[in-house]
Structure formats: C-alpha cells, structure tokens
Design a protein around this motif. Structure first.
Motif, PDB file in Angstrom:
ATOM      1  N   ARG A   6      -7.292  -1.355   6.105  1.00 11.88           N
ATOM      2  CA  ARG A   6      -8.004  -2.649   6.344  1.00 11.88           C
ATOM      3  C   ARG A   6      -7.483  -3.611   5.719  1.00 11.88           C
ATOM      4  O   ARG A   6      -6.937  -3.272   4.305  1.00 11.88           O
ATOM      5  N   LYS A   7      -7.288  -4.925   5.756  1.00 14.34           N
ATOM      6  CA  LYS A   7      -6.629  -5.753   5.004  1.00 14.34           C
ATOM      7  C   LYS A   7      -7.914  -6.417   4.186  1.00 14.34           C
ATOM      8  O   LYS A   7      -8.821  -6.869   4.658  1.00 14.34           O
ATOM      9  N   PRO A   8      -7.562  -6.281   2.821  1.00 12.69           N
ATOM     10  CA  PRO A   8      -8.751  -6.820   1.686  1.00 12.69           C
ATOM     11  C   PRO A   8      -8.973  -8.515   1.569  1.00 12.69           C
ATOM     12  O   PRO A   8      -7.951  -8.951   1.901  1.00 12.69           O
ATOM     13  N   SER A  55     -15.673   2.445  10.347  1.00  8.99           N
ATOM     14  CA  SER A  55     -15.564   2.998   8.896  1.00  8.99           C
ATOM     15  C   SER A  55     -15.029   4.418   8.959  1.00  8.99           C
ATOM     16  O   SER A  55     -14.572   4.767   8.121  1.00  8.99           O
ATOM     17  N   LYS A  56     -15.183   4.931  10.068  1.00 10.86           N
ATOM     18  CA  LYS A  56     -14.697   6.403  10.299  1.00 10.86           C
ATOM     19  C   LYS A  56     -13.055   6.378  10.434  1.00 10.86           C
ATOM     20  O   LYS A  56     -12.394   7.131   9.944  1.00 10.86           O
ATOM     21  N   LEU A  57     -12.678   5.322  11.126  1.00 15.25           N
ATOM     22  CA  LEU A  57     -11.193   5.195  11.516  1.00 15.25           C
ATOM     23  C   LEU A  57     -10.318   4.395  10.705  1.00 15.25           C
ATOM     24  O   LEU A  57      -9.144   4.577  10.483  1.00 15.25           O
ATOM     25  N   THR A  58     -10.897   3.626   9.730  1.00 17.12           N
ATOM     26  CA  THR A  58     -10.077   2.596   8.615  1.00 17.12           C
ATOM     27  C   THR A  58     -10.363   3.079   7.409  1.00 17.12           C
ATOM     28  O   THR A  58     -11.597   3.735   7.051  1.00 17.12           O
ATOM     29  N   PHE A  59      -9.705   2.641   6.544  1.00 15.26           N
ATOM     30  CA  PHE A  59      -9.982   2.908   4.982  1.00 15.26           C
ATOM     31  C   PHE A  59      -9.378   1.801   4.172  1.00 15.26           C
ATOM     32  O   PHE A  59      -8.335   0.960   4.734  1.00 15.26           O
ATOM     33  N   SER A  60     -10.021   1.348   3.100  1.00 14.71           N
ATOM     34  CA  SER A  60      -9.315   0.401   2.347  1.00 14.71           C
ATOM     35  C   SER A  60      -8.161   0.849   1.227  1.00 14.71           C
ATOM     36  O   SER A  60      -7.928   1.856   1.191  1.00 14.71           O
ATOM     37  N   ILE A  61      -7.381   0.058   1.292  1.00 12.30           N
ATOM     38  CA  ILE A  61      -5.887   0.208   0.248  1.00 12.30           C
ATOM     39  C   ILE A  61      -6.390   0.580  -1.250  1.00 12.30           C
ATOM     40  O   ILE A  61      -5.783   1.358  -1.824  1.00 12.30           O
ATOM     41  N   PHE A  62      -7.723   0.317  -1.526  1.00 15.50           N
ATOM     42  CA  PHE A  62      -8.148   0.579  -2.902  1.00 15.50           C
ATOM     43  C   PHE A  62      -8.557   2.107  -2.961  1.00 15.50           C
ATOM     44  O   PHE A  62      -8.699   2.686  -3.929  1.00 15.50           O
ATOM     45  N   ASN A  63      -8.784   2.851  -1.530  1.00 16.67           N
ATOM     46  CA  ASN A  63      -9.188   4.180  -1.540  1.00 16.67           C
ATOM     47  C   ASN A  63      -8.016   5.153  -1.941  1.00 16.67           C
ATOM     48  O   ASN A  63      -8.085   6.209  -1.960  1.00 16.67           O
ATOM     49  N   LEU A  64      -6.742   4.357  -1.828  1.00 13.75           N
ATOM     50  CA  LEU A  64      -5.497   5.105  -2.121  1.00 13.75           C
ATOM     51  C   LEU A  64      -5.429   5.516  -3.498  1.00 13.75           C
ATOM     52  O   LEU A  64      -4.794   6.245  -3.816  1.00 13.75           O
ATOM     53  N   PHE A  65      -5.919   4.551  -4.407  1.00 11.40           N
ATOM     54  CA  PHE A  65      -5.668   4.733  -5.621  1.00 11.40           C
ATOM     55  C   PHE A  65      -7.059   5.691  -6.473  1.00 11.40           C
ATOM     56  O   PHE A  65      -6.790   5.809  -7.689  1.00 11.40           O
ATOM     57  N   LYS A  66      -7.790   6.082  -5.443  1.00 16.19           N
ATOM     58  CA  LYS A  66      -8.907   6.824  -6.307  1.00 16.19           C
ATOM     59  C   LYS A  66      -8.522   8.183  -6.305  1.00 16.19           C
ATOM     60  O   LYS A  66      -7.565   8.921  -5.540  1.00 16.19           O
TER      61      LYS A  66
END
Length: 66
Positions: A6-8, A55-66
């Motif tokens: 997703r684009k923040p 919400s199941k098919l997409t993810f935030s760019i911030f989730n990549l850093f967790k």
C-alpha cells in the motif's frame, strides 16, 4: 482490488493518530455499537467484506521494517 504494498498517506496517518479520546467517547455515548467489534458487518456488509479481503492481500511498507 490492490495486491501488494500500500502507498502510505501522511495526511491519513496523522489524522488516525490525532483523533482525540474526547471525540471517541462522545461518539460512543451517542451512537450505539460505535467501536464494538463486528459492527462493520452489520452496518455495511459489502464494505466490511471488501476491507477484510483488502487487508489480507496488501501490506504497509512499514511492515517490512518490523
């Protein structure tokens, strides 16, 4: 339907973090079912189903850093 990252949005992110406790408490007192789990499916089933799949098919760019 979007798939992937997703684009923040800075505007939406700030808005979500600054919605005050007072505003939520007023809405909870006036609107029955406000803030209760599972009320979205009763209010607008089509939108609730779309949001669940999205919400199941997409993810935030911030989730990549967790």
């Amino acid at each position: 339907m979007k798939l992937g990252i997703r684009k923040p949005s800075l505007k939406r992110s700030i808005s979500a973090r600054t919605t005050g406790k007072l505003k939520r408490s007023i809405k909870k007192a006036l609107i029955p079912g406000y803030g209760k789990k599972g009320m979205g499916i009763l209010k607008d089933p089509k939108k609730a189903l779309y949001n669940k799949i999205y919400s199941k098919l997409t993810f935030s760019i911030f989730n990549l850093f967790k």
